[in-house]
Enzyme design. Structure first.
Site, PDB file in Angstrom:
ATOM      1  N   VAL A 128      52.127 -43.939  99.342  1.00  0.00           N
ATOM      2  CA  VAL A 128      52.499 -43.982  98.026  1.00  0.00           C
ATOM      3  C   VAL A 128      53.632 -44.265  97.598  1.00  0.00           C
ATOM      4  CG1 VAL A 128      52.358 -42.779  95.602  1.00  0.00           C
ATOM      5  CG2 VAL A 128      50.447 -42.294  97.332  1.00  0.00           C
ATOM      6  N   ARG A 151      54.269 -37.412  94.319  1.00  0.00           N
ATOM      7  CA  ARG A 151      54.130 -35.955  93.535  1.00  0.00           C
ATOM      8  C   ARG A 151      53.553 -36.180  92.236  1.00  0.00           C
ATOM      9  NH1 ARG A 151      56.190 -32.830  97.082  1.00  0.00           N
ATOM     10  NH2 ARG A 151      58.223 -33.191  98.251  1.00  0.00           N
ATOM     11  N   LYS A 152      52.597 -37.234  92.016  1.00  0.00           N
ATOM     12  CA  LYS A 152      51.794 -37.282  90.940  1.00  0.00           C
ATOM     13  C   LYS A 152      50.273 -37.091  90.890  1.00  0.00           C
ATOM     14  CE  LYS A 152      55.414 -39.784  88.413  1.00  0.00           C
ATOM     15  NZ  LYS A 152      55.851 -40.976  87.812  1.00  0.00           N
ATOM     16  N   GLY A 153      50.016 -36.767  92.067  1.00  0.00           N
ATOM     17  CA  GLY A 153      48.348 -36.686  92.631  1.00  0.00           C
ATOM     18  C   GLY A 153      47.772 -38.074  92.959  1.00  0.00           C
ATOM     19  N   TYR A 159      47.568 -32.089 103.376  1.00  0.00           N
ATOM     20  CA  TYR A 159      46.085 -31.956 104.158  1.00  0.00           C
ATOM     21  C   TYR A 159      45.787 -30.501 104.505  1.00  0.00           C
ATOM     22  CZ  TYR A 159      47.820 -36.571 105.535  1.00  0.00           C
ATOM     23  OH  TYR A 159      48.290 -38.094 105.563  1.00  0.00           O
ATOM     24  N   ASN A 193      56.587 -35.110 108.807  1.00  0.00           N
ATOM     25  CA  ASN A 193      56.239 -35.430 107.673  1.00  0.00           C
ATOM     26  C   ASN A 193      55.555 -34.217 107.199  1.00  0.00           C
ATOM     27  OD1 ASN A 193      55.104 -36.550 105.233  1.00  0.00           O
ATOM     28  ND2 ASN A 193      54.235 -38.088 106.356  1.00  0.00           N
ATOM     29  N   ASN A 226      55.619 -32.989 104.136  1.00  0.00           N
ATOM     30  CA  ASN A 226      54.925 -33.255 102.597  1.00  0.00           C
ATOM     31  C   ASN A 226      53.346 -33.635 103.037  1.00  0.00           C
ATOM     32  OD1 ASN A 226      57.148 -32.379 101.341  1.00  0.00           O
ATOM     33  ND2 ASN A 226      57.901 -34.567 101.028  1.00  0.00           N
TER      34      ASN A 226
END
Length: 147
Positions: free
Chosen positions: A84, A90-92, A128, A121, A123
């Protein structure tokens, strides 16, 4: 936000996004090679790509590759790439992409959906694990670098 299955018609925009993904993983930018790589995937039908688009701009994607389980004699999908663009994180969007990929895998009759991520990673690991993915405790995974 729209998430859809990409096709060869999306090659130009997807190639630019794919190139930025590779740069994120410290690879040299090479849009021509990215385009050729994706074009081969579409031509050979050996991967599936879902894209997230906002206002006509591709902002994220995930790419799946098929594999098989000899023991269960069933299909497995490997989520190999998930990316992304920075301003859209962080916006889904990663969740929307994973929803589409997991739904596709279930509908295809796959027995398993697997992925890997870099140890650094964190984040991605949080995402997950929040979705119910667990670290494999039964198998070690090895790799042999050929080039």
């Amino acid at each position: 936000m729209e998430v859809f299955l990409a096709s060869i018609e999306h090659l130009e925009s997807l190639s630019r996004l794919f190139d930025r993904y590779r740069v994120f993983y410290n690879q040299t930018s090479d849009i021509k090679a990215a385009k050729k790589f994706l074009q081969e995937r579409f031509k050979n039908k050996d991967s599936v790509v879902f894209v997230a688009e906002e206002n006509g701009e591709m902002v994220g994607f995930t790419q799946l590759y098929p594999s098989f389980s000899s023991v269960s004699m069933k299909l497995i999908w490997i989520l190999n790439d998930l990316y992304v663009e920075e301003p859209y994180r962080r916006k889904g969007i990663a969740t929307l992409l994973m929803n589409a990929a997991e739904k596709y895998a279930k509908e295809s009759g796959a027995v398993r959906f697997i992925l890997a991520t870099q140890i650094s990673n964190t984040n991605a690991q949080k995402l997950y694990e929040s979705r119910g993915y667990t670290k494999d405790k039964e198998f070690y995974h090895y790799a042999l670098q050929l080039q």
